[in-house]
Scaffold this motif. Sequence first.
Motif, mmCIF file in Angstrom:
data_model
loop_
_atom_site.group_PDB
_atom_site.id
_atom_site.type_symbol
_atom_site.label_atom_id
_atom_site.label_comp_id
_atom_site.label_asym_id
_atom_site.label_seq_id
_atom_site.Cartn_x
_atom_site.Cartn_y
_atom_site.Cartn_z
ATOM 1 N N HIS A 1 0.821 -1.061 -0.012
ATOM 2 C CA HIS A 1 -0.180 -0.087 0.067
ATOM 3 C C HIS A 1 0.943 1.352 0.057
ATOM 4 O O HIS A 1 1.869 1.094 0.686
ATOM 5 N N VAL B 1 -0.871 -2.382 -4.346
ATOM 6 C CA VAL B 1 -2.283 -2.526 -4.907
ATOM 7 C C VAL B 1 -3.253 -1.525 -4.725
ATOM 8 O O VAL B 1 -4.486 -1.659 -5.270
ATOM 9 N N ALA B 2 -3.010 -0.383 -3.813
ATOM 10 C CA ALA B 2 -3.750 0.378 -3.269
ATOM 11 C C ALA B 2 -3.161 1.705 -2.453
ATOM 12 O O ALA B 2 -1.900 1.558 -2.180
ATOM 13 N N TRP C 1 -9.305 5.687 0.358
ATOM 14 C CA TRP C 1 -8.690 4.582 -0.084
ATOM 15 C C TRP C 1 -8.951 4.452 -1.615
ATOM 16 O O TRP C 1 -10.047 4.524 -2.120
ATOM 17 N N LYS C 2 -7.884 4.096 -2.526
ATOM 18 C CA LYS C 2 -8.195 3.644 -3.677
ATOM 19 C C LYS C 2 -7.678 2.494 -4.057
ATOM 20 O O LYS C 2 -6.493 2.185 -3.702
ATOM 21 N N GLN C 3 -8.095 1.621 -4.466
ATOM 22 C CA GLN C 3 -7.735 0.375 -5.313
ATOM 23 C C GLN C 3 -7.175 0.595 -6.596
ATOM 24 O O GLN C 3 -7.661 1.043 -7.241
#
Length: 138
Positions: free
Chosen positions: A60, A95-96, A134-136
């Motif tokens: 992350h 991944v995020a 949060w951002k995927q």
Amino acid sequence: MQVEVLDQHDEALVQALVDGVRQFNAKILGYVDSTPLTVVAKSDDGKLIAGVSGRTVYQHFLIEVVWVDESARTQGLGRKLMERAEQQAKARGCVAAQVDTLSFQALDFYRKLGFVVIGEIAGFPLGHNRYFMWKQFE
């Protein structure tokens, strides 16, 4: 045992606390490198205009601060720096991404970049809210 209250930042002390948490985490997750990631824009004379700074850990990108000088806002610079930081985070296997912001700061900016609100604290500070986002990555 002696308990102290400090009113000044002590970088070495904070680092010792962080190291303690990382040692504990490593027992469960194995060693994971926490690597700083900063992307900045400077004027031709070297003056800081804008930047994104945080760290990559556990796949992350933990964003700690985003700032754009008032003279450079609304020109796409913040987006450009965030996209560059995201590219670097992905190259590191992330991944995020995570960030937090206050209601009077950059909530809409982060939403336009694909972040979603996953938590909120009302009245922090009084009269405003704090948002955890949060951002995927794709």
